[in-house]
Design an enzyme around this catalytic site. Sequence first.
Site, PDB file in Angstrom:
ATOM      1  N   ARG A 126       0.843  -1.202   0.000  1.00  0.00           N
ATOM      2  CA  ARG A 126       0.000   0.000   0.000  1.00  0.00           C
ATOM      3  C   ARG A 126       0.878   1.252   0.000  1.00  0.00           C
ATOM      4  O   ARG A 126       0.625   2.205  -0.737  1.00  0.00           O
ATOM      5  CB  ARG A 126      -0.942  -0.010   1.207  1.00  0.00           C
ATOM      6  CG  ARG A 126      -2.069  -1.030   1.052  1.00  0.00           C
ATOM      7  CD  ARG A 126      -3.102  -0.893   2.162  1.00  0.00           C
ATOM      8  NE  ARG A 126      -2.744  -1.651   3.343  1.00  0.00           N
ATOM      9  CZ  ARG A 126      -3.216  -2.869   3.639  1.00  0.00           C
ATOM     10  NH1 ARG A 126      -4.093  -3.457   2.842  1.00  0.00           N
ATOM     11  NH2 ARG A 126      -2.844  -3.493   4.731  1.00  0.00           N
ATOM     12  N   PHE A 155     -11.547  -4.049  -6.241  1.00  0.00           N
ATOM     13  CA  PHE A 155     -11.490  -5.055  -5.173  1.00  0.00           C
ATOM     14  C   PHE A 155     -10.849  -4.401  -3.940  1.00  0.00           C
ATOM     15  O   PHE A 155      -9.861  -4.877  -3.400  1.00  0.00           O
ATOM     16  CB  PHE A 155     -10.683  -6.289  -5.595  1.00  0.00           C
ATOM     17  CG  PHE A 155     -11.091  -6.866  -6.930  1.00  0.00           C
ATOM     18  CD1 PHE A 155     -12.197  -7.688  -7.034  1.00  0.00           C
ATOM     19  CD2 PHE A 155     -10.368  -6.578  -8.080  1.00  0.00           C
ATOM     20  CE1 PHE A 155     -12.584  -8.223  -8.262  1.00  0.00           C
ATOM     21  CE2 PHE A 155     -10.744  -7.111  -9.311  1.00  0.00           C
ATOM     22  CZ  PHE A 155     -11.851  -7.933  -9.408  1.00  0.00           C
ATOM     23  N   ASP A 166      -6.589  -5.880  -6.946  1.00  0.00           N
ATOM     24  CA  ASP A 166      -6.241  -6.822  -5.868  1.00  0.00           C
ATOM     25  C   ASP A 166      -7.398  -7.793  -5.648  1.00  0.00           C
ATOM     26  O   ASP A 166      -8.060  -7.745  -4.607  1.00  0.00           O
ATOM     27  CB  ASP A 166      -5.911  -6.040  -4.586  1.00  0.00           C
ATOM     28  CG  ASP A 166      -5.439  -6.953  -3.460  1.00  0.00           C
ATOM     29  OD1 ASP A 166      -5.041  -8.109  -3.737  1.00  0.00           O
ATOM     30  OD2 ASP A 166      -5.474  -6.514  -2.287  1.00  0.00           O
ATOM     31  N   CYS A 214      -3.243 -13.259  -5.110  1.00  0.00           N
ATOM     32  CA  CYS A 214      -3.004 -13.977  -3.856  1.00  0.00           C
ATOM     33  C   CYS A 214      -3.296 -15.464  -4.040  1.00  0.00           C
ATOM     34  O   CYS A 214      -3.492 -16.185  -3.070  1.00  0.00           O
ATOM     35  CB  CYS A 214      -3.823 -13.374  -2.724  1.00  0.00           C
ATOM     36  SG  CYS A 214      -5.586 -13.369  -3.046  1.00  0.00           S
TER      37      CYS A 214
HETATM   38  N1  SAH Z   1      -7.009  -4.463  -1.494  1.00  0.00           N
HETATM   39  C1  SAH Z   1      -7.709  -4.823  -0.286  1.00  0.00           C
HETATM   40  C2  SAH Z   1      -7.917  -6.308  -0.158  1.00  0.00           C
HETATM   41  C3  SAH Z   1      -8.732  -6.929  -1.276  1.00  0.00           C
HETATM   42  S1  SAH Z   1      -9.232  -8.562  -0.948  1.00  0.00           S
HETATM   43  C4  SAH Z   1      -6.943  -4.253   0.902  1.00  0.00           C
HETATM   44  O1  SAH Z   1      -5.810  -3.782   0.738  1.00  0.00           O
HETATM   45  O2  SAH Z   1      -7.474  -4.288   2.010  1.00  0.00           O
HETATM   46  C5  SAH Z   1     -10.275  -8.938  -2.278  1.00  0.00           C
HETATM   47  C6  SAH Z   1     -11.614  -8.236  -2.256  1.00  0.00           C
HETATM   48  O3  SAH Z   1     -12.326  -8.596  -3.439  1.00  0.00           O
HETATM   49  C7  SAH Z   1     -12.528  -8.585  -1.104  1.00  0.00           C
HETATM   50  O4  SAH Z   1     -12.809  -7.412  -0.387  1.00  0.00           O
HETATM   51  C8  SAH Z   1     -13.838  -9.095  -1.769  1.00  0.00           C
HETATM   52  O5  SAH Z   1     -15.016  -8.598  -1.151  1.00  0.00           O
HETATM   53  C9  SAH Z   1     -13.713  -8.512  -3.153  1.00  0.00           C
HETATM   54  N2  SAH Z   1     -14.429  -9.227  -4.214  1.00  0.00           N
HETATM   55  C10 SAH Z   1     -14.597 -10.550  -4.404  1.00  0.00           C
HETATM   56  N3  SAH Z   1     -15.264 -10.789  -5.552  1.00  0.00           N
HETATM   57  C11 SAH Z   1     -15.527  -9.595  -6.109  1.00  0.00           C
HETATM   58  C12 SAH Z   1     -16.174  -9.173  -7.302  1.00  0.00           C
HETATM   59  N4  SAH Z   1     -16.682 -10.037  -8.170  1.00  0.00           N
HETATM   60  N5  SAH Z   1     -16.256  -7.853  -7.549  1.00  0.00           N
HETATM   61  C13 SAH Z   1     -15.731  -6.935  -6.688  1.00  0.00           C
HETATM   62  N6  SAH Z   1     -15.110  -7.281  -5.554  1.00  0.00           N
HETATM   63  C14 SAH Z   1     -15.008  -8.589  -5.259  1.00  0.00           C
END
Ligand code: SAH
Length: 408
Positions: free
Chosen positions: A225, A241, A312, A352
């Site tokens: 980040r 995401f 992400d 991940c």
């Molecule tokens: N970048 C974030 C972590 C992301 S984890 C951080 O730094 O905190 C991945 C995320 O993808 C989760 O929050 C989940 O809710 C989201 N996610 C899963 N499937 C998704 C979709 N189809 N569209 C949008 N978000 C999604």
Amino acid sequence: MDTETLATQDRSGAAHAQVILKPRKARPFFGRHPWVLDSAVDHVEGQPADGAVVDLLADNGKFVARGLYNSHSRIRVRLYSWTAEPLDTGFWKSRIERAVEHRRRLGYDAADGAARLIYSEADGLSGLVVDRYGAYLVVQATALAMQRRVDELLPLLAEASGARGIVVRADRALARLEGLSVDEDRSWGETPEGPVFINEHGLRYGVDLGVGQKTGFYLDQRENRAAAARYARGARVLDLFCYTGGFSLAAARLGGATEVLGIDTSEKAVAVARAGAELNSATNVRFEAADGFDALDELVGRRERFDMVILDPPKFTRTRRSLDDALRAYHRINRLGASLLPPGGILVTCSCSGNVMREDFLHMLSGVAQQLGREIQVLEQRGAAPDHPVSATCLETEYLKCFICRVL
Ligand code: SAH
């Protein structure tokens, strides 16, 4: 079963049950890989209880390592020591202290900070994950043997970390694989009412230790980040995401982005992200609850432009078999994400999925460059923060890739 029964053999001096490997199966375990799959096991001598200490022997009777047994799991034995030391309270205490000491050295021990204190195999504690959020710990026992020792481990964790309270959480999917019980709500000491506020790079985030995904906050992306934020000055940023907005807030407040749009499918995560923007006085950050794939199509359709796109996504694959599908999904979001960027725009792209290797991911990016007819320069190839070490003898501990790229 109490911990007495699980470890008495050591104190009485009696031999442990022995797990004998099939011929030619010992090499990975002499090589310190900690997972003995049932397919490698020839037979068991004695009748070890689930969770009990066993010795692993090669087919010629040679001692290999000492571990904990689970008849329910495909991982029949998890290995903890390659000498014949007792796996008793003193052993767990020293492993825990060794792990906590590393986070202290990293400077990840500020009272209002957060860090992964114990990362399973990478800290020699297969099946135990412990995160610290301020004065509280969240424990996940992902192996039956660790779950059965929770009463023994919690006081040791509290002592090593100085925590005020500990919450134990169970993962339902893993529970099935390991034969864990999920209905026992365990805790130690005081547990927080409402969210715990933590500080990361001077920003404050509310973390719900009860209901959030994973353990409430993606600690593994901590340094990424900050790294991504360095490219955000004056940028219009898309954080797809975004979960609770970690990258978004870092881009806005640390990096000086002019405008940030964060999108996540989880309404709950978006609500926490909005509260976080307010908490950190980030007025130029907006969050939307939407499907990420649809949102990308729409943004591309509207010919939107961003100077920086952060991707992400969640894990796309758990098995080798679905690897191709996963790579196609990565290709799709990266192609669409990159096409939102002007020449010179920054793409921060993460995976991940443990099954997707760094080379696979780079190869996927090369496919994207080819299809877009644009150059992609990889500026930084990053992994998880150093409180998530990678074990050189258990490469399954490496899962997070974060590539910072410039798209020309
Ligand atoms: N970048 C974030 C972590 C992301 S984890 C951080 O730094 O905190 C991945 C995320 O993808 C989760 O929050 C989940 O809710 C989201 N996610 C899963 N499937 C998704 C979709 N189809 N569209 C949008 N978000 C999604």
